[in-house]
Write a protein that holds these residues in place. Structure first.
Motif, PDB file in Angstrom:
ATOM      1  N   THR A 143       0.887   0.802   0.315  1.00 15.51           N
ATOM      2  CA  THR A 143      -0.020  -0.185   0.910  1.00 15.51           C
ATOM      3  C   THR A 143       0.015  -0.077   2.427  1.00 15.51           C
ATOM      4  OG1 THR A 143       1.750  -1.807   0.882  1.00 15.51           O
ATOM      5  CG2 THR A 143       0.236  -1.844  -0.975  1.00 15.51           C
ATOM      6  N   HIS A 144      -0.927  -0.781   3.053  1.00 11.65           N
ATOM      7  CA  HIS A 144      -1.018  -0.863   4.512  1.00 11.65           C
ATOM      8  C   HIS A 144      -1.100   0.507   5.179  1.00 11.65           C
ATOM      9  CE1 HIS A 144       0.811  -4.724   3.203  1.00 11.65           C
ATOM     10  NE2 HIS A 144      -0.216  -5.146   3.927  1.00 11.65           N
ATOM     11  N   MET A 145      -2.048   1.293   4.739  1.00  9.35           N
ATOM     12  CA  MET A 145      -2.262   2.577   5.393  1.00  9.35           C
ATOM     13  C   MET A 145      -3.159   2.422   6.614  1.00  9.35           C
ATOM     14  SD  MET A 145      -2.540   5.318   2.366  1.00  9.35           S
ATOM     15  CE  MET A 145      -3.692   4.324   1.483  1.00  9.35           C
ATOM     16  N   GLY A 146      -3.783   1.255   6.749  1.00  4.58           N
ATOM     17  CA  GLY A 146      -4.610   1.005   7.929  1.00  4.58           C
ATOM     18  C   GLY A 146      -5.998   1.605   7.795  1.00  4.58           C
ATOM     19  N   ASP A 147      -6.758   1.490   8.882  1.00  2.00           N
ATOM     20  CA  ASP A 147      -8.145   1.964   8.849  1.00  2.00           C
ATOM     21  C   ASP A 147      -8.223   3.466   9.049  1.00  2.00           C
ATOM     22  OD1 ASP A 147      -8.938  -0.669   8.585  1.00  2.00           O
ATOM     23  OD2 ASP A 147      -8.941  -0.973  10.755  1.00  2.00           O
ATOM     24  N   ALA A 148      -7.162   4.044   9.608  1.00  2.00           N
ATOM     25  CA  ALA A 148      -7.156   5.492   9.808  1.00  2.00           C
ATOM     26  C   ALA A 148      -5.981   6.084   9.037  1.00  2.00           C
ATOM     27  CB  ALA A 148      -7.036   5.815  11.292  1.00  2.00           C
ATOM     28  N   PRO A 149      -6.144   6.240   7.708  1.00  2.48           N
ATOM     29  CA  PRO A 149      -5.032   6.759   6.903  1.00  2.48           C
ATOM     30  C   PRO A 149      -4.675   8.187   7.306  1.00  2.48           C
ATOM     31  CG  PRO A 149      -7.039   6.575   5.594  1.00  2.48           C
ATOM     32  CD  PRO A 149      -7.346   5.979   6.911  1.00  2.48           C
ATOM     33  N   ARG A 150      -3.403   8.524   7.199  1.00  5.21           N
ATOM     34  CA  ARG A 150      -2.991   9.879   7.540  1.00  5.21           C
ATOM     35  C   ARG A 150      -2.511  10.587   6.277  1.00  5.21           C
ATOM     36  NH1 ARG A 150       1.473   9.856  10.896  1.00  5.21           N
ATOM     37  NH2 ARG A 150       1.996   8.031   9.670  1.00  5.21           N
ATOM     38  N   VAL A 151      -2.642  11.899   6.311  1.00  7.50           N
ATOM     39  CA  VAL A 151      -2.221  12.677   5.144  1.00  7.50           C
ATOM     40  C   VAL A 151      -0.735  12.438   4.863  1.00  7.50           C
ATOM     41  CG1 VAL A 151      -2.006  14.988   4.187  1.00  7.50           C
ATOM     42  CG2 VAL A 151      -3.978  14.415   5.568  1.00  7.50           C
ATOM     43  N   ALA A 152       0.032  12.248   5.929  1.00  4.93           N
ATOM     44  CA  ALA A 152       1.473  12.045   5.778  1.00  4.93           C
ATOM     45  C   ALA A 152       1.784  10.844   4.882  1.00  4.93           C
ATOM     46  CB  ALA A 152       2.112  11.856   7.149  1.00  4.93           C
ATOM     47  N   ASP A 153       0.905   9.826   4.912  1.00  7.16           N
ATOM     48  CA  ASP A 153       1.137   8.637   4.084  1.00  7.16           C
ATOM     49  C   ASP A 153       0.947   8.926   2.597  1.00  7.16           C
ATOM     50  OD1 ASP A 153       1.462   7.206   6.412  1.00  7.16           O
ATOM     51  OD2 ASP A 153      -0.668   6.700   6.543  1.00  7.16           O
ATOM     52  N   LEU A 154       0.206   9.997   2.296  1.00  9.05           N
ATOM     53  CA  LEU A 154      -0.146  10.266   0.901  1.00  9.05           C
ATOM     54  C   LEU A 154       0.830  11.202   0.220  1.00  9.05           C
ATOM     55  CD1 LEU A 154      -3.896  11.086   1.528  1.00  9.05           C
ATOM     56  CD2 LEU A 154      -2.956   8.913   0.854  1.00  9.05           C
ATOM     57  N   ILE A 155       1.586  11.939   1.019  1.00 11.36           N
ATOM     58  CA  ILE A 155       2.418  12.998   0.444  1.00 11.36           C
ATOM     59  C   ILE A 155       3.333  12.444  -0.637  1.00 11.36           C
ATOM     60  CG2 ILE A 155       4.243  14.658   0.963  1.00 11.36           C
ATOM     61  CD1 ILE A 155       2.926  15.029   3.712  1.00 11.36           C
ATOM     62  N   GLY A 156       4.000  11.320  -0.330  1.00 10.45           N
ATOM     63  CA  GLY A 156       4.957  10.743  -1.278  1.00 10.45           C
ATOM     64  C   GLY A 156       4.317  10.340  -2.598  1.00 10.45           C
ATOM     65  N   PRO A 157       3.354   9.386  -2.554  1.00  8.20           N
ATOM     66  CA  PRO A 157       2.751   8.934  -3.807  1.00  8.20           C
ATOM     67  C   PRO A 157       2.081  10.049  -4.612  1.00  8.20           C
ATOM     68  CG  PRO A 157       1.679   7.944  -1.888  1.00  8.20           C
ATOM     69  CD  PRO A 157       2.920   8.570  -1.409  1.00  8.20           C
ATOM     70  N   VAL A 158       1.489  11.020  -3.939  1.00  7.08           N
ATOM     71  CA  VAL A 158       0.863  12.122  -4.680  1.00  7.08           C
ATOM     72  C   VAL A 158       1.944  12.966  -5.341  1.00  7.08           C
ATOM     73  CG1 VAL A 158      -0.499  14.236  -4.472  1.00  7.08           C
ATOM     74  CG2 VAL A 158      -1.230  12.180  -3.273  1.00  7.08           C
ATOM     75  N   LYS A 159       3.052  13.148  -4.628  1.00  4.91           N
ATOM     76  CA  LYS A 159       4.146  13.954  -5.178  1.00  4.91           C
ATOM     77  C   LYS A 159       4.721  13.313  -6.443  1.00  4.91           C
ATOM     78  CE  LYS A 159       8.579  15.960  -3.831  1.00  4.91           C
ATOM     79  NZ  LYS A 159       8.427  17.199  -4.586  1.00  4.91           N
ATOM     80  N   VAL A 160       4.791  11.994  -6.456  1.00  2.00           N
ATOM     81  CA  VAL A 160       5.294  11.301  -7.652  1.00  2.00           C
ATOM     82  C   VAL A 160       4.496  11.741  -8.873  1.00  2.00           C
ATOM     83  CG1 VAL A 160       5.490   9.050  -8.781  1.00  2.00           C
ATOM     84  CG2 VAL A 160       6.129   9.284  -6.391  1.00  2.00           C
ATOM     85  N   MET A 161       3.166  11.768  -8.710  1.00  2.00           N
ATOM     86  CA  MET A 161       2.287  12.140  -9.821  1.00  2.00           C
ATOM     87  C   MET A 161       2.397  13.630 -10.152  1.00  2.00           C
ATOM     88  SD  MET A 161       0.772   9.739 -11.222  1.00  2.00           S
ATOM     89  CE  MET A 161       0.254   8.066 -11.097  1.00  2.00           C
ATOM     90  N   LEU A 162       2.446  14.461  -9.107  1.00  2.00           N
ATOM     91  CA  LEU A 162       2.506  15.905  -9.344  1.00  2.00           C
ATOM     92  C   LEU A 162       3.823  16.284 -10.020  1.00  2.00           C
ATOM     93  CD1 LEU A 162       0.875  17.403  -6.116  1.00  2.00           C
ATOM     94  CD2 LEU A 162      -0.183  16.713  -8.262  1.00  2.00           C
ATOM     95  N   ASP A 163       4.901  15.646  -9.583  1.00  2.00           N
ATOM     96  CA  ASP A 163       6.200  15.902 -10.219  1.00  2.00           C
ATOM     97  C   ASP A 163       6.163  15.502 -11.688  1.00  2.00           C
ATOM     98  OD1 ASP A 163       7.200  16.871  -7.923  1.00  2.00           O
ATOM     99  OD2 ASP A 163       8.463  15.138  -7.419  1.00  2.00           O
ATOM    100  N   ALA A 164       5.522  14.348 -11.935  1.00  2.00           N
ATOM    101  CA  ALA A 164       5.417  13.875 -13.321  1.00  2.00           C
ATOM    102  C   ALA A 164       4.672  14.902 -14.173  1.00  2.00           C
ATOM    103  CB  ALA A 164       4.698  12.527 -13.361  1.00  2.00           C
ATOM    104  N   HIS A 165       3.686  15.525 -13.578  1.00  2.00           N
ATOM    105  CA  HIS A 165       2.923  16.539 -14.320  1.00  2.00           C
ATOM    106  C   HIS A 165       3.774  17.784 -14.560  1.00  2.00           C
ATOM    107  CE1 HIS A 165       0.077  19.846 -14.952  1.00  2.00           C
ATOM    108  NE2 HIS A 165      -0.607  18.938 -15.617  1.00  2.00           N
TER     109      HIS A 165
END
Lengths: 286, 142
Positions: free
Chosen positions: A138-160
């Motif tokens: 949460t709270h990525m702000g109006d200008a989200p950065r790729v760095a904010d996504l790495i973690g949550p995306v990795k959770v899903m990719l690892d699960a796969h």
């Protein structure tokens, strides 16, 4: 004059609300333009990486990445991109409706669902209603950065990779134009490269140092770029929806003030008339 | 005329460079590589460092990348630059952080989704919005 005074207070309070909604409308409009710029800026990367994936899918490597394989699905992952703040009309509600419909369909097919949520609204929604949430951002702000996504995306990719989920989907609001935002649910994994008959000859890249880490890194970035685009697009949708909602609110406040002004004038006039008739009848009695 | 190669340098957040060059140097994982036109197809990871692009007049432009990917086709070089510094344990920490936030909230949440309730709540919200819309139209029409 008691009625008139109450009406006057009401008019003042609506007026100050209107000032706020007008300011919010203007802020949303300027933020929407910036979000649209970011959307445009993220497009070249997405196009290039899609082309590379496309080339690679048609090459004949000794290593084929699991994201390209179709597996029998038992459990699916779903990333839901929502906004952090409200006051943006039916944007999140419409998205959740689409999400719930899709989830119910999957559940009827006997699939289990792992959720990855972005944004406070989705977080609250699934907290209230249940659902197996495996990551929250949460709270990525109006200008989200790729760095904010790495973690949550990795959770899903690892699960796969570990076989806990077999497919991955992404739900967000697509920005069609200022007036229209459409909730969409897209399939991320398995990756479906487009067919291209021209690339059917046998060739392959030289991979340095080894195919596997290179292809892994590329695939991870590809999925991240798709999620990043969705997040940026959702911000643009949020701002557009808020702009429209706030414009409607300002218009409503204006209409309400007009009505109340009329009522106030009538009440004032009535009070004056009453006072006059009291004076006149008082004078007549003397 | 010297042979040229098309170069695209992009990051997820913006386009950095697009143009033609006679030679490109990039910090590949195994050491710096120089790419001339008609290089064999190559795919490799980049480490943080400098990418240099030499144009027809022999001038060099340089860009900093914090890692990324390099794809080479005979007449096309694509550099997918990272916007964040990546490392396996760093990424791992970020993933754990996202998981932790989800787990923290787990005790106040049931595993099963109550679809009936979800639908009812959403239907209510939609109905509210629709009513507001209608009221507005009526007001606007009068």
């Amino acid at each position: 004059m008691a009625g008139a005074k109450e009406i006057r207070t009401k008019i003042k309070s609506i007026g100050s609300t209107q000032k706020i909604t007008k300011a919010m409308e203007m802020v949303a409009a300027s933020k929407m333009r910036k979000a649209q710029d970011r959307m445009a800026a993220s497009r070249p990367y997405a196009e290039r990486i899609r082309r590379v994936i496309h080339h690679m899918a048609h090459a004949h490597p000794e290593y084929r990445h699991p994201f390209l394989e179709h597996r029998e699905a038992r459990r699916v992952g779903l990333i839901v991109v929502s906004t952090d703040r409200g006051l943006c009309g039916g944007l999140n509600v419409n998205l959740f409706k689409a999400v719930i419909a899709a989830m119910q369909e999957w559940e009827q097919d006997g699939l289990e669902i792992d959720l990855g949520v972005f944004g406070v609204k989705a977080q609250q929604f699934f907290r209230r209603l249940g659902g197996n949430v495996v990551s929250e951002t949460t709270h990525m702000g109006d200008a989200p950065r790729v760095a904010d996504l790495i973690g949550p995306v990795k959770v899903m990719l690892d699960a796969h990779v570990e076989g806990r989920i077999d497919r991955l989907y992404l739900a967000y609001n697509r920005f069609i134009n200022t007036m229209t935002q459409r909730p969409v649910i897209e399939q991320l994994i398995p990756v479906e490269p487009e067919e291209d008959p021209e690339l059917r000859h046998h060739w392959d890249y030289i991979y340095e140092p080894e195919p596997q880490p290179v292809v892994d890194a590329l695939m991870t970035r590809y999925i991240e770029s798709l999620v990043y685009q969705a997040v940026v697009e959702n911000v643009a949708s949020e701002m557009a929806a808020r702009m429209v909602a706030m414009k409607a609110a300002s218009d409503n406040a204006g209409a309400l003030i007009d009505e109340l002004q009329l009522a106030y004038n009538k009440a004032r006039q009535a009070a004056i008339t009453q006072e006059l008739s009291e004076i006149v009848s008082g004078a007549a009695a003397v | 005329m010297a042979m040229t190669i098309h170069v695209d340098i992009v990051s997820a957040e913006r386009e950095i460079f697009s143009g033609t060059a006679t030679m490109v140097f990039a910090p590949a994982e195994m050491g710096e590589v120089g790419i001339a036109p008609r290089h064999a197809p190559l795919l490799t990871r980049l480490v943080p460092g400098e990418v240099r692009v030499r144009d027809q007049e022999g001038r060099e432009q340089s860009f900093f990348v914090s890692g990324g990917m390099l794809e080479v086709q005979p007449h096309l070089v694509t550099i997918l630059s990272d916007t964040a510094v990546r490392a396996v344990d760093l990424d791992e920490a970020k993933a754990l952080e996202a998981k932790r936030r989800a787990e923290e909230a787990l005790h106040e949440r049931k595993g099963e989704i109550d679809y009936a309730r979800a639908r009812a709540e959403l239907a209510e919200a939609v109905a509210q919005l629709r009513t507001i819309e209608k009221l507005r139209k009526r007001r606007g029409g009068s």
